[in-house]
Design a protein around this motif. Structure first.
Motif, PDB file in Angstrom:
ATOM      1  N   ALA A  82       0.829  -1.205   0.000  1.00 10.79           N
ATOM      2  CA  ALA A  82       0.000   0.000   0.000  1.00 10.79           C
ATOM      3  C   ALA A  82       0.862   1.253   0.000  1.00 10.79           C
ATOM      4  O   ALA A  82       0.585   2.228  -0.715  1.00 10.79           O
ATOM      5  CB  ALA A  82      -0.932  -0.005   1.203  1.00 10.79           C
ATOM      6  N   LEU A  83       1.911   1.248   0.809  1.00 13.07           N
ATOM      7  CA  LEU A  83       2.827   2.393   0.832  1.00 13.07           C
ATOM      8  C   LEU A  83       3.451   2.594  -0.549  1.00 13.07           C
ATOM      9  O   LEU A  83       3.559   3.737  -1.034  1.00 13.07           O
ATOM     10  CB  LEU A  83       3.933   2.163   1.860  1.00 13.07           C
ATOM     11  CG  LEU A  83       3.513   2.166   3.335  1.00 13.07           C
ATOM     12  CD1 LEU A  83       4.659   1.650   4.204  1.00 13.07           C
ATOM     13  CD2 LEU A  83       3.105   3.572   3.787  1.00 13.07           C
ATOM     14  N   MET A  84       3.839   1.501  -1.186  1.00 14.78           N
ATOM     15  CA  MET A  84       4.475   1.619  -2.497  1.00 14.78           C
ATOM     16  C   MET A  84       3.488   2.095  -3.548  1.00 14.78           C
ATOM     17  O   MET A  84       3.848   2.868  -4.445  1.00 14.78           O
ATOM     18  CB  MET A  84       5.116   0.288  -2.882  1.00 14.78           C
ATOM     19  CG  MET A  84       6.286  -0.090  -1.976  1.00 14.78           C
ATOM     20  SD  MET A  84       7.273  -1.487  -2.564  1.00 14.78           S
ATOM     21  CE  MET A  84       6.070  -2.809  -2.442  1.00 14.78           C
ATOM     22  N   ARG A  85       2.239   1.648  -3.447  1.00 17.19           N
ATOM     23  CA  ARG A  85       1.222   2.128  -4.385  1.00 17.19           C
ATOM     24  C   ARG A  85       0.991   3.628  -4.205  1.00 17.19           C
ATOM     25  O   ARG A  85       0.811   4.368  -5.179  1.00 17.19           O
ATOM     26  CB  ARG A  85      -0.078   1.347  -4.164  1.00 17.19           C
ATOM     27  CG  ARG A  85      -1.243   1.808  -5.033  1.00 17.19           C
ATOM     28  CD  ARG A  85      -0.948   1.646  -6.507  1.00 17.19           C
ATOM     29  NE  ARG A  85      -2.069   2.111  -7.329  1.00 17.19           N
ATOM     30  CZ  ARG A  85      -2.038   2.237  -8.634  1.00 17.19           C
ATOM     31  NH1 ARG A  85      -0.931   1.918  -9.300  1.00 17.19           N
ATOM     32  NH2 ARG A  85      -3.096   2.655  -9.299  1.00 17.19           N
ATOM     33  N   HIS A  86       1.022   4.074  -2.967  1.00 19.61           N
ATOM     34  CA  HIS A  86       0.918   5.510  -2.698  1.00 19.61           C
ATOM     35  C   HIS A  86       2.060   6.258  -3.387  1.00 19.61           C
ATOM     36  O   HIS A  86       1.865   7.353  -3.937  1.00 19.61           O
ATOM     37  CB  HIS A  86       0.952   5.751  -1.188  1.00 19.61           C
ATOM     38  CG  HIS A  86       0.827   7.181  -0.780  1.00 19.61           C
ATOM     39  ND1 HIS A  86      -0.387   7.784  -0.505  1.00 19.61           N
ATOM     40  CD2 HIS A  86       1.768   8.153  -0.606  1.00 19.61           C
ATOM     41  CE1 HIS A  86      -0.195   9.057  -0.178  1.00 19.61           C
ATOM     42  NE2 HIS A  86       1.109   9.299  -0.222  1.00 19.61           N
ATOM     43  N   LEU A  87       3.254   5.658  -3.380  1.00 21.84           N
ATOM     44  CA  LEU A  87       4.430   6.317  -3.946  1.00 21.84           C
ATOM     45  C   LEU A  87       4.439   6.271  -5.473  1.00 21.84           C
ATOM     46  O   LEU A  87       4.916   7.203  -6.123  1.00 21.84           O
ATOM     47  CB  LEU A  87       5.705   5.665  -3.402  1.00 21.84           C
ATOM     48  CG  LEU A  87       5.981   5.905  -1.913  1.00 21.84           C
ATOM     49  CD1 LEU A  87       7.036   4.939  -1.385  1.00 21.84           C
ATOM     50  CD2 LEU A  87       6.424   7.343  -1.681  1.00 21.84           C
ATOM     51  N   THR A  88       3.931   5.197  -6.070  1.00 13.73           N
ATOM     52  CA  THR A  88       3.938   5.124  -7.540  1.00 13.73           C
ATOM     53  C   THR A  88       2.887   6.040  -8.150  1.00 13.73           C
ATOM     54  O   THR A  88       3.032   6.486  -9.290  1.00 13.73           O
ATOM     55  CB  THR A  88       3.647   3.691  -8.051  1.00 13.73           C
ATOM     56  OG1 THR A  88       2.308   3.320  -7.705  1.00 13.73           O
ATOM     57  CG2 THR A  88       4.644   2.694  -7.490  1.00 13.73           C
ATOM     58  N   GLY A  89       1.807   6.299  -7.391  1.00 17.56           N
ATOM     59  CA  GLY A  89       0.705   7.073  -7.941  1.00 17.56           C
ATOM     60  C   GLY A  89      -0.100   6.238  -8.925  1.00 17.56           C
ATOM     61  O   GLY A  89       0.227   5.078  -9.220  1.00 17.56           O
TER      62      GLY A  89
END
Length: 406
Positions: free
Chosen positions: A107-114
């Motif tokens: 989830a954190l990474m999805r937030h970062l990829t946009g």
């Protein structure tokens, strides 16, 4: 007081603590924003809020073997922070994660990829992957792919990846990851060798991976990698060694040596503060001496008739083992006006115990000369010939050749 704090307040308090103590060079404002935004407690719903926002790992799948490590955990938040800082995800990146856990990291990474990016998370355990899928859907991250699969296989159907991260301990770098990570991409993984673990950020080049940063960490080992060995030295199971498959270490060869407990103490002029980490010495040893391994000693071994000298860190100390001899790191107080400092030394046992203790002393002095210096670690495919390797100490594993250079 904390019982009246909202989840957002608890989350901010945790992130404030992490940022305040973040490792030099491993801060990323975008990661800070992600950790303030994504609700960790929603990924571990049966965990009390106070624990969900404590800086500690949380077990999510116990091991039926009471003497073994848990099968799955949600990582300690400060480790999550610096590993994502190492990964340096950019908007639009295609990211692969080996070890889905609760889904929180994905989830954190999805937030970062946009919205323009993609995240694919893999987990060996079907129930763990199902939990991650359910939690990601419940928290608005349904775009993240979750696959029940051995992380070592990767997910070639969605490759190439700009970023690849492992949230399980890796002993040997899977060849599939070389094929699936784009040239110029970044790989962050907790790499294990000689009994130690480092989170390493590698940058992919055409023929190798070159480290950009290293950080101390601890992770559960990846299932299916069997290059690490462990065994008790004594019948009472008080002294245990951990070593790698390429090392000619046989714990039972040391049984008579330790039973006699005839030690050779070698002290150095190297002194440390009470809370100063010693892991840099271990890292140095791994780049200097092929006999490097890990020793753990239970307290009863210090008080038995044939008492052993207490290791510097009984549960996690570097050691050197050769045949029926070994040496390990020890310390003692330095009584200089109540300074609270300790001097370092080595305790050696067996016919070559004195020599091994002297070799440990050499590593301590090298570390003392520059305690903050990190090595460069370069990974090459296993078939790479010697003449194409960078200069340094080589550790060969089935799929990769590691070169450690100071």
């Amino acid at each position: 007081m904390t019982e009246h704090m909202t989840p957002q307040e608890l989350r901010n308090r945790l992130v404030d603590q992490i940022v305040k103590t973040s490792l030099p060079g491993l801060y990323d404002a975008r990661v800070e924003d992600a950790m303030r935004t994504v609700p960790r407690h929603d990924f571990i719903p049966r965990t009390p809020l106070e624990l969900a926002y404590a800086n500690q790992a949380v077990t999510i799948k116990d091991n039926p073997d009471r003497d073994a490590l848990p099968l799955s955990c949600v990582s300690q938040p400060d480790v999550v922070f610096f590993m994502l800082a190492q990964l340096s995800i950019q908007p639009g990146n295609n990211v692969l994660e080996a070890g889905a856990g609760t889904g929180y990291n994905a989830a954190l990474m999805r937030h970062l990829t946009g919205p323009a990016g993609n995240v694919t998370a893999l987990d060996y355990h079907e129930d763990v992957a199902a939990h991650a899928r359910q939690r990601l859907d419940a928290t608005g991250f349904s775009e993240v792919r979750v696959l029940t699969r051995d992380g070592a296989l990767g997910a070639p159907e969605y490759a190439p990846y700009d970023r690849l991260i492992a949230t399980v301990g890796i002993w040997d770098l899977p060849t599939t990851w070389w094929d699936q990570l784009a040239v110029g991409g970044r790989l962050v993984l907790p790499l294990r060798w000689r009994g130690l673990t480092r989170s390493i950020a590698f940058v992919r080049e055409a023929d190798c991976l070159r480290s950009e940063s290293l950080a101390t960490c601890g992770f559960l080992p990846m299932i299916g990698q069997d290059g690490e060995r462990e065994g008790y030295v004594d019948e009472d199971r008080l002294v245990k060694l951990y070593w790698d498959a390429d090392q000619p270490i046989h714990p039972l060869s040391l049984r008579k040596t330790l039973a006699e407990a005839k030690e050779h103490l070698q002290w150095t002029d190297v002194a440390v503060a009470p809370d100063e980490p010693l892991d840099g010495i271990w890292l140095r040893l791994s780049a200097l001496d092929p006999a490097t391994c890990r020793i753990t000693v239970r307290p009863e071994a210090f008080t038995s008739t044939a008492a052993l000298h207490r290791p510097a860190i009984p549960a996690l100390s570097p050691a050197l083992v050769a045949g029926d001899s070994l040496a390990y790191l020890v310390l003692e107080p330095v009584d200089v006006q109540g300074s609270g400092r300790y001097r370092l030394g080595a305790a050696g046992y067996g016919p070559a115990g004195q020599e091994l203790a002297e070799r440990l002393g050499t590593a301590m002095r090298a570390w003392d000369h520059n305690r903050t210096l990190s090595p460069s670690i370069t990974a090459y495919p296993a078939q790479t010939p010697d003449e194409e390797l960078a200069g340094g100490h080589v550790i060969d594993k089935p799929s990769v050749r590691l070169v450690i250079t100071y």
